[in-house]
Design a protein around this motif. Structure first.
Motif, PDB file in Angstrom:
ATOM      1  N   ALA A  65     -37.282  -5.228  33.231  1.00 48.65           N
ATOM      2  CA  ALA A  65     -35.853  -5.994  32.521  1.00 48.65           C
ATOM      3  C   ALA A  65     -34.600  -6.195  33.383  1.00 48.65           C
ATOM      4  CB  ALA A  65     -35.694  -5.310  31.226  1.00 48.65           C
ATOM      5  N   ALA A  66     -34.337  -4.666  34.105  1.00 46.40           N
ATOM      6  CA  ALA A  66     -33.273  -4.700  34.817  1.00 46.40           C
ATOM      7  C   ALA A  66     -33.138  -5.564  36.039  1.00 46.40           C
ATOM      8  CB  ALA A  66     -32.812  -3.225  35.128  1.00 46.40           C
ATOM      9  N   MET A  67     -34.242  -5.664  36.666  1.00 47.05           N
ATOM     10  CA  MET A  67     -34.417  -6.676  37.816  1.00 47.05           C
ATOM     11  C   MET A  67     -34.460  -7.939  37.495  1.00 47.05           C
ATOM     12  SD  MET A  67     -37.819  -6.346  40.843  1.00 47.05           S
ATOM     13  CE  MET A  67     -38.965  -6.813  39.398  1.00 47.05           C
ATOM     14  N   ARG A  68     -34.968  -8.341  36.310  1.00 44.81           N
ATOM     15  CA  ARG A  68     -34.658  -9.894  35.944  1.00 44.81           C
ATOM     16  C   ARG A  68     -33.227 -10.118  35.812  1.00 44.81           C
ATOM     17  NH1 ARG A  68     -39.533  -8.674  32.873  1.00 44.81           N
ATOM     18  NH2 ARG A  68     -38.154  -8.519  31.049  1.00 44.81           N
ATOM     19  N   ALA A  69     -32.684  -9.251  35.209  1.00 41.47           N
ATOM     20  CA  ALA A  69     -31.171  -9.478  34.929  1.00 41.47           C
ATOM     21  C   ALA A  69     -30.364  -9.675  36.190  1.00 41.47           C
ATOM     22  CB  ALA A  69     -30.582  -8.534  33.763  1.00 41.47           C
ATOM     23  N   ARG A  70     -30.679  -8.771  37.042  1.00 41.33           N
ATOM     24  CA  ARG A  70     -30.106  -8.747  38.298  1.00 41.33           C
ATOM     25  C   ARG A  70     -30.353  -9.777  39.160  1.00 41.33           C
ATOM     26  NH1 ARG A  70     -31.679  -7.103  43.617  1.00 41.33           N
ATOM     27  NH2 ARG A  70     -29.783  -6.431  45.036  1.00 41.33           N
ATOM     28  N   ASN A  71     -31.495 -10.371  39.123  1.00 40.28           N
ATOM     29  CA  ASN A  71     -31.967 -11.698  40.193  1.00 40.28           C
ATOM     30  C   ASN A  71     -31.212 -12.727  39.398  1.00 40.28           C
ATOM     31  OD1 ASN A  71     -33.765 -10.191  41.381  1.00 40.28           O
ATOM     32  ND2 ASN A  71     -35.548 -10.519  40.253  1.00 40.28           N
ATOM     33  N   LYS A  72     -31.177 -12.967  38.271  1.00 41.27           N
ATOM     34  CA  LYS A  72     -30.344 -14.000  37.434  1.00 41.27           C
ATOM     35  C   LYS A  72     -28.892 -13.992  37.737  1.00 41.27           C
ATOM     36  CE  LYS A  72     -29.619 -15.928  32.897  1.00 41.27           C
ATOM     37  NZ  LYS A  72     -29.808 -16.066  31.354  1.00 41.27           N
ATOM     38  N   LEU A  73     -28.470 -12.819  37.719  1.00 39.39           N
ATOM     39  CA  LEU A  73     -26.933 -12.407  38.108  1.00 39.39           C
ATOM     40  C   LEU A  73     -26.755 -12.795  39.396  1.00 39.39           C
ATOM     41  CD1 LEU A  73     -24.479 -11.771  36.769  1.00 39.39           C
ATOM     42  CD2 LEU A  73     -24.830  -9.252  37.610  1.00 39.39           C
ATOM     43  N   LEU A  74     -27.367 -12.495  40.458  1.00 41.34           N
ATOM     44  CA  LEU A  74     -27.292 -12.761  41.748  1.00 41.34           C
ATOM     45  C   LEU A  74     -27.141 -14.299  41.844  1.00 41.34           C
ATOM     46  CD1 LEU A  74     -29.346 -10.129  43.502  1.00 41.34           C
ATOM     47  CD2 LEU A  74     -27.057 -10.318  43.806  1.00 41.34           C
TER      48      LEU A  74
ATOM     49  N   ARG B 243     -19.747  -7.834  40.171  1.00 44.32           N
ATOM     50  CA  ARG B 243     -20.032  -6.665  40.840  1.00 44.32           C
ATOM     51  C   ARG B 243     -20.347  -5.476  40.210  1.00 44.32           C
ATOM     52  NH1 ARG B 243     -19.592  -7.021  46.416  1.00 44.32           N
ATOM     53  NH2 ARG B 243     -18.704  -9.090  47.076  1.00 44.32           N
ATOM     54  N   ASP B 244     -19.429  -5.202  39.004  1.00 44.35           N
ATOM     55  CA  ASP B 244     -19.615  -3.964  38.417  1.00 44.35           C
ATOM     56  C   ASP B 244     -21.187  -4.026  37.564  1.00 44.35           C
ATOM     57  OD1 ASP B 244     -17.414  -3.058  39.174  1.00 44.35           O
ATOM     58  OD2 ASP B 244     -15.980  -3.852  37.428  1.00 44.35           O
ATOM     59  N   TRP B 245     -21.370  -5.215  36.930  1.00 47.73           N
ATOM     60  CA  TRP B 245     -22.349  -5.496  36.134  1.00 47.73           C
ATOM     61  C   TRP B 245     -23.780  -5.270  37.078  1.00 47.73           C
ATOM     62  CZ3 TRP B 245     -24.793  -4.194  32.145  1.00 47.73           C
ATOM     63  CH2 TRP B 245     -25.700  -5.030  31.562  1.00 47.73           C
ATOM     64  N   LEU B 246     -23.426  -5.871  38.202  1.00 50.08           N
ATOM     65  CA  LEU B 246     -24.547  -5.767  39.349  1.00 50.08           C
ATOM     66  C   LEU B 246     -24.884  -4.322  39.705  1.00 50.08           C
ATOM     67  CD1 LEU B 246     -24.007  -8.255  42.180  1.00 50.08           C
ATOM     68  CD2 LEU B 246     -25.995  -7.942  40.469  1.00 50.08           C
ATOM     69  N   ALA B 247     -23.728  -3.350  39.686  1.00 48.13           N
ATOM     70  CA  ALA B 247     -23.842  -1.873  40.006  1.00 48.13           C
ATOM     71  C   ALA B 247     -24.629  -1.341  38.840  1.00 48.13           C
ATOM     72  CB  ALA B 247     -22.419  -1.432  40.554  1.00 48.13           C
ATOM     73  N   ALA B 248     -24.263  -1.529  37.659  1.00 48.92           N
ATOM     74  CA  ALA B 248     -24.740  -1.010  36.698  1.00 48.92           C
ATOM     75  C   ALA B 248     -26.313  -1.287  36.432  1.00 48.92           C
ATOM     76  CB  ALA B 248     -24.060  -1.532  35.001  1.00 48.92           C
ATOM     77  N   LEU B 249     -26.625  -2.335  36.513  1.00 47.27           N
ATOM     78  CA  LEU B 249     -28.034  -2.947  36.679  1.00 47.27           C
ATOM     79  C   LEU B 249     -28.964  -2.332  37.949  1.00 47.27           C
ATOM     80  CD1 LEU B 249     -27.706  -6.742  36.223  1.00 47.27           C
ATOM     81  CD2 LEU B 249     -28.807  -4.981  34.496  1.00 47.27           C
ATOM     82  N   GLU B 250     -28.336  -1.946  39.158  1.00 48.47           N
ATOM     83  CA  GLU B 250     -29.114  -1.455  39.992  1.00 48.47           C
ATOM     84  C   GLU B 250     -29.030  -0.055  39.676  1.00 48.47           C
ATOM     85  OE1 GLU B 250     -27.206  -4.675  43.237  1.00 48.47           O
ATOM     86  OE2 GLU B 250     -26.287  -2.802  42.840  1.00 48.47           O
ATOM     87  N   ALA B 251     -28.131   0.730  39.010  1.00 44.87           N
ATOM     88  CA  ALA B 251     -28.222   2.123  38.679  1.00 44.87           C
ATOM     89  C   ALA B 251     -29.447   2.165  37.918  1.00 44.87           C
ATOM     90  CB  ALA B 251     -26.955   2.549  37.821  1.00 44.87           C
ATOM     91  N   ARG B 252     -29.597   1.422  36.788  1.00 45.80           N
ATOM     92  CA  ARG B 252     -30.741   1.459  35.946  1.00 45.80           C
ATOM     93  C   ARG B 252     -32.008   1.291  36.466  1.00 45.80           C
ATOM     94  NH1 ARG B 252     -29.928  -2.589  31.043  1.00 45.80           N
ATOM     95  NH2 ARG B 252     -27.965  -1.378  31.072  1.00 45.80           N
TER      96      ARG B 252
ATOM     97  N   ALA C 207     -30.291 -12.399  47.216  1.00 43.92           N
ATOM     98  CA  ALA C 207     -29.858 -13.622  46.580  1.00 43.92           C
ATOM     99  C   ALA C 207     -30.376 -15.049  47.328  1.00 43.92           C
ATOM    100  CB  ALA C 207     -28.357 -13.636  46.459  1.00 43.92           C
ATOM    101  N   ALA C 208     -30.404 -14.759  48.615  1.00 51.57           N
ATOM    102  CA  ALA C 208     -30.856 -15.940  49.297  1.00 51.57           C
ATOM    103  C   ALA C 208     -32.553 -16.047  49.097  1.00 51.57           C
ATOM    104  CB  ALA C 208     -30.710 -15.640  50.734  1.00 51.57           C
ATOM    105  N   ALA C 209     -33.206 -14.893  49.034  1.00 52.36           N
ATOM    106  CA  ALA C 209     -34.666 -15.005  48.546  1.00 52.36           C
ATOM    107  C   ALA C 209     -35.057 -15.378  47.058  1.00 52.36           C
ATOM    108  CB  ALA C 209     -35.239 -13.503  49.079  1.00 52.36           C
ATOM    109  N   GLY C 210     -34.137 -15.101  46.310  1.00 49.13           N
ATOM    110  CA  GLY C 210     -34.125 -15.553  44.906  1.00 49.13           C
ATOM    111  C   GLY C 210     -35.000 -14.519  44.128  1.00 49.13           C
ATOM    112  N   ARG C 211     -35.044 -13.197  44.638  1.00 44.59           N
ATOM    113  CA  ARG C 211     -35.935 -12.108  44.073  1.00 44.59           C
ATOM    114  C   ARG C 211     -35.604 -10.866  44.981  1.00 44.59           C
ATOM    115  NH1 ARG C 211     -39.033 -14.709  48.053  1.00 44.59           N
ATOM    116  NH2 ARG C 211     -40.188 -13.367  49.436  1.00 44.59           N
ATOM    117  N   THR C 212     -35.669  -9.727  44.179  1.00 40.46           N
ATOM    118  CA  THR C 212     -35.456  -8.406  44.907  1.00 40.46           C
ATOM    119  C   THR C 212     -36.666  -7.994  45.741  1.00 40.46           C
ATOM    120  OG1 THR C 212     -34.317  -7.870  42.654  1.00 40.46           O
ATOM    121  CG2 THR C 212     -35.010  -5.863  44.154  1.00 40.46           C
ATOM    122  N   LEU C 213     -36.117  -7.695  47.022  1.00 43.80           N
ATOM    123  CA  LEU C 213     -37.329  -7.411  47.937  1.00 43.80           C
ATOM    124  C   LEU C 213     -37.263  -6.110  48.387  1.00 43.80           C
ATOM    125  CD1 LEU C 213     -35.928 -10.107  50.435  1.00 43.80           C
ATOM    126  CD2 LEU C 213     -37.802 -10.200  48.927  1.00 43.80           C
ATOM    127  N   VAL C 214     -36.735  -5.049  47.649  1.00 43.36           N
ATOM    128  CA  VAL C 214     -36.939  -3.456  47.717  1.00 43.36           C
ATOM    129  C   VAL C 214     -36.983  -2.801  46.421  1.00 43.36           C
ATOM    130  CG1 VAL C 214     -34.589  -3.117  47.894  1.00 43.36           C
ATOM    131  CG2 VAL C 214     -36.139  -1.717  49.156  1.00 43.36           C
TER     132      VAL C 214
END
Length: 361
Positions: free
Chosen positions: A163-172, A179-188, A246-253
């Protein structure tokens, strides 16, 4: 716990069906397309996830039905208890909300992840014959099913990570992401990702040790290891990779990129390079060893769903499989086109499947 009563309503090919199996072998026989695998799929839905076919809820509802379906089961301890000790669980969907899964435990609403507190279920199907030669996603799903039997909380961590990864991908994908919301999602993601990595590593380590120490037998011994991200500072890695992702449209790690690598210990060869028969034997050996591991460490043996497994084994290996399963105990559901394939089993619940009906033999 074993399934002592299974009721299907408007599920796949069944307008209605009732099965009352015993605690050991449950054998369903019938022609191809009769609906045997549908019964196994129904049992697989008594655990978190989308079942052994990975289908959507609308695909599971009977095509000529009113919409929605129900799978209900009674779980019974395999030993006498002071009180009844049985648990009633059910899952399904309604015509008004066909894509929303509903779960009830003893009549009370519950999450799908709560099912793992009562049952561990593992399956082998003909579609899994390609597990070692296709993409890593199928192996991850198989791995997570193994982990779930030993760590019921694994499903919750996986759901929250996704769920956090989907939200991050959408935000990117936004022009100026917060940036703060991204950091919160990445921490989760880092929090739940660490839990995923820990339980996966523990399961693979314990299972690999058991397989390596096992004597040579009729089923190939598998070597197991994880490949890909295995820990570290995921939050920093995600923050540093925002432009790339962001360029790939998905999280790569992250742990969603991990792969389960399997080798044939006897031949020292990667599973994907083994013959089809050897791959089947490797997969079966993993499942059998895992059932023993769960019984030893979690104190409960998983229910096994083995679809058409006997048809691909020669008579000596079939006999060895039945002997191994009988010795381990627990409930084992198997399907086949002919009863003769299972004659070496002995005592079992025998069920004939034909044209959307199930009859005890």
């Amino acid at each position: 716990m074993f399934v002592s009563r299974l009721s299907l309503t408007d599920f796949r090919s069944y307008a209605g069906a009732l099965v009352v199996p015993g605690p050991g072998f449950v054998v369903l026989t019938g022609e191809n397309g009769a609906g045997k695998t549908n019964v196994l799929e129904a049992v697989s839905l008594l655990s978190p996830g989308r079942g052994l076919r990975g289908a959507t809820l609308t695909e599971m509802a009977r095509s000529t039905g009113p919409g929605g379906f129900a799978v209900a089961a009674r779980l019974t301890p395999p030993f006498p208890v002071a009180t009844d000790g049985s648990i009633d669980i059910g899952t399904g969907s309604t015509a008004s909300a066909p894509e929303r899964r509903q779960v009830r435990i003893n009549g009370a609403s519950a999450s799908a992840n709560a099912l793992s507190e009562w049952l561990s279920i593992l399956w082998l199907t003909p579609a899994m014959d390609r597990l070692f030669t296709e993409g890593a996603s199928g192996r991850r799903r198989f791995l997570d099913r193994l982990v779930l039997a030993l760590a019921p909380g694994h499903a919750i961590h996986a759901a929250r990570y996704e769920a956090a990864m989907r939200a991050r991908n959408k935000l990117l994908g936004e022009e100026r992401p917060d940036r703060d919301w991204l950091a919160a999602l990445e921490a989760r993601m880092a929090e739940h990702g660490a839990a995923l990595a820990e339980t996966r590593a523990a399961t693979v380590g314990a299972l690999a040790e058991r397989l390596a120490a096992a004597p040579e037998g009729p089923f190939a011994r598998a070597g197991l290891m994880l490949e890909g991200w295995s820990g570290g500072d995921l939050a920093s890695a995600l923050a540093g990779g925002r432009a790339r992702d962001a360029a790939a449209g998905r999280t790569l790690v992250g742990p969603h990129r991990v792969d389960l690598r399997v080798t044939h210990l006897g031949k020292g060869q990667a599973a994907e390079r083994c013959s089809t028969g050897e791959q089947k034997a490797l997969l079966l050996g993993i499942v059998l060893a895992h059932a023993d591991l769960v019984a030893d460490e979690a104190g409960r043996r998983p229910i096994l769903l083995l679809d058409e497994v006997a048809a691909h084994l020669d008579p000596s290996r079939r006999a060895a499989l039945f002997e191994r399963l009988a010795g381990g105990g627990g409930q084992v559901w198997m399907t086949g086109t002919e009863r003769s394939l299972f004659e070496a089993i002995g005592e079992a619940t025998w069920l004939a499947v034909r044209d959307g009906t199930i009859h005890a033999l």
